[in-house]
Design an enzyme around this catalytic site. Sequence first.
Site, PDB file in Angstrom:
ATOM      1  CD  GLN A   1      -1.031  -0.900   3.623  1.00 57.35           C
ATOM      2  OE1 GLN A   1      -2.256  -0.904   3.556  1.00 57.35           O
ATOM      3  NE2 GLN A   1      -0.377  -1.461   4.635  1.00 57.35           N
TER       4      GLN A   1
ATOM      5  CG  ASP B   1      -2.501 -13.405   4.292  1.00 57.64           C
ATOM      6  OD1 ASP B   1      -3.412 -12.929   4.997  1.00 57.64           O
ATOM      7  OD2 ASP B   1      -2.697 -13.906   3.172  1.00 57.64           O
ATOM      8  N   GLY B   2      -2.697 -12.388   7.815  1.00 60.74           N
ATOM      9  CA  GLY B   2      -3.573 -12.819   8.896  1.00 60.74           C
ATOM     10  C   GLY B   2      -4.569 -13.893   8.486  1.00 60.74           C
TER      11      GLY B   2
ATOM     12  CG  ASP C   1      -6.277  -2.066  14.476  1.00 55.86           C
ATOM     13  OD1 ASP C   1      -6.994  -1.330  13.766  1.00 55.86           O
ATOM     14  OD2 ASP C   1      -5.316  -1.641  15.153  1.00 55.86           O
TER      15      ASP C   1
ATOM     16  CB  THR D   1      -7.208  -0.963   5.705  1.00 56.21           C
ATOM     17  OG1 THR D   1      -7.095  -2.236   5.071  1.00 56.21           O
ATOM     18  CG2 THR D   1      -5.821  -0.461   6.049  1.00 56.21           C
ATOM     19  CG  ASP D   2     -11.918   1.816   5.508  1.00 60.61           C
ATOM     20  OD1 ASP D   2     -11.724   1.744   6.728  1.00 60.61           O
ATOM     21  OD2 ASP D   2     -12.045   2.893   4.904  1.00 60.61           O
TER      22      ASP D   2
ATOM     23  N   PRO E   1      -7.845  -4.278  -0.155  1.00 61.60           N
ATOM     24  CG  PRO E   1      -5.707  -3.406   0.137  1.00 61.60           C
ATOM     25  CD  PRO E   1      -7.097  -3.037  -0.217  1.00 61.60           C
TER      26      PRO E   1
HETATM   27  N1  AG3 Z   1      -7.293   0.744  11.608  1.00 60.10           N
HETATM   28  C1  AG3 Z   1      -7.966   1.438  10.578  1.00 60.10           C
HETATM   29  C2  AG3 Z   1      -9.398   1.702  10.741  1.00 60.10           C
HETATM   30  C3  AG3 Z   1      -9.988   2.116   9.437  1.00 60.10           C
HETATM   31  C4  AG3 Z   1      -9.851   3.560   9.119  1.00 60.10           C
HETATM   32  N2  AG3 Z   1     -10.558   3.841   7.931  1.00 60.10           N
HETATM   33  C5  AG3 Z   1     -10.628   5.030   7.328  1.00 60.10           C
HETATM   34  N3  AG3 Z   1     -10.072   6.067   7.823  1.00 60.10           N
HETATM   35  N4  AG3 Z   1     -11.274   5.134   6.209  1.00 60.10           N
HETATM   36  C6  AG3 Z   1      -6.467   1.657  12.255  1.00 60.10           C
HETATM   37  C7  AG3 Z   1      -5.195   1.272  12.692  1.00 60.10           C
HETATM   38  C8  AG3 Z   1      -5.019   1.793  14.065  1.00 60.10           C
HETATM   39  N5  AG3 Z   1      -4.413   0.835  14.884  1.00 60.10           N
END
Ligand code: AG3
Length: 275
Positions: free
Chosen positions: A32, A138-139, A156, A158-159, A163
């Site tokens: 990314q 890879d989780g 935890d 990304t959206d 990916p």
């Molecule tokens: N985890 C990401 C949450 C998603 C955020 N999405 C967005 N901004 N569109 C965050 C990692 C923190 N440990």
Amino acid sequence: EKERAFIEWYPRGYGVGFKVTDRLFETQTKYQRLELYETEGFGKLLVLDGTVQLVEVGEESYHEPLVHPVMLAHPNPRRVLIIGGGDGGTLREVLRHETVEKATMVEIDEMVIEVSKIYMNVARGAFEDPRAEVMVGDGVRYLRETDERFDVIIVDSTDPVGPAKLLFSEEFYRDAYEKLNDKGLYITQAGSVYLFTNELLDAYKAMKNVFDRVYYFSFPVIGYASPWSFLVGVKGDLDFTKVDVERAKKLDLYYYDPERHETLFQMPKYVRDLL
Ligand code: AG3
């Protein structure tokens, strides 16, 4: 002088922005695009593929509701798995629980861990804790192949688009269910309530097909398009509507209020009607 800003654009032109004073780092990792900014009033800002991951000032408004409700609803969480969370904030909050004997973190992108270590101190020593096992990998694959069992699994990521999409699939939920102990809790962040309502709904339905019970809750997170959603899957005889407020007192929380646990479950009516 021209003011500079970083804006994350959500669907339909909804933006969340910060005034920035400096771009400290930028690279294309194996997975990314990673950017790190200095903001005017919220410390450093970590961005992946154009989406805000955290701002240093207020990141607890995400990490506290992600970690503590499930940890305090479980009577004795000893083994915890974190998928993603390369900045170390989730690991840090998990390790604040004295019941934890081992916390395994599986982050796919080593650069996120490295950049977080070099430029920020979100982990506050968590990576060096003897109870922490930090793996780059890879989780999805880890969860499918591991022989370990967990009391709590925290995603935890990304959206639920791009990916990380596989982390919101029924197949992945089945693997997670299987790797939880007889009593176990699973939690995932599930996106913006207003702007990713369909993704939230899809994930909820897929989880319903797998877990014994599924709960949804929302929390206002600094840096994201709030309210933000979270989904909890329960395996076995556990009640997510109740938390151990005695254990909570030692944690000295700032955002999530265990004595008002029931307030987590508020949802806009149209979303509740759809769920
Ligand atoms: N985890 C990401 C949450 C998603 C955020 N999405 C967005 N901004 N569109 C965050 C990692 C923190 N440990």
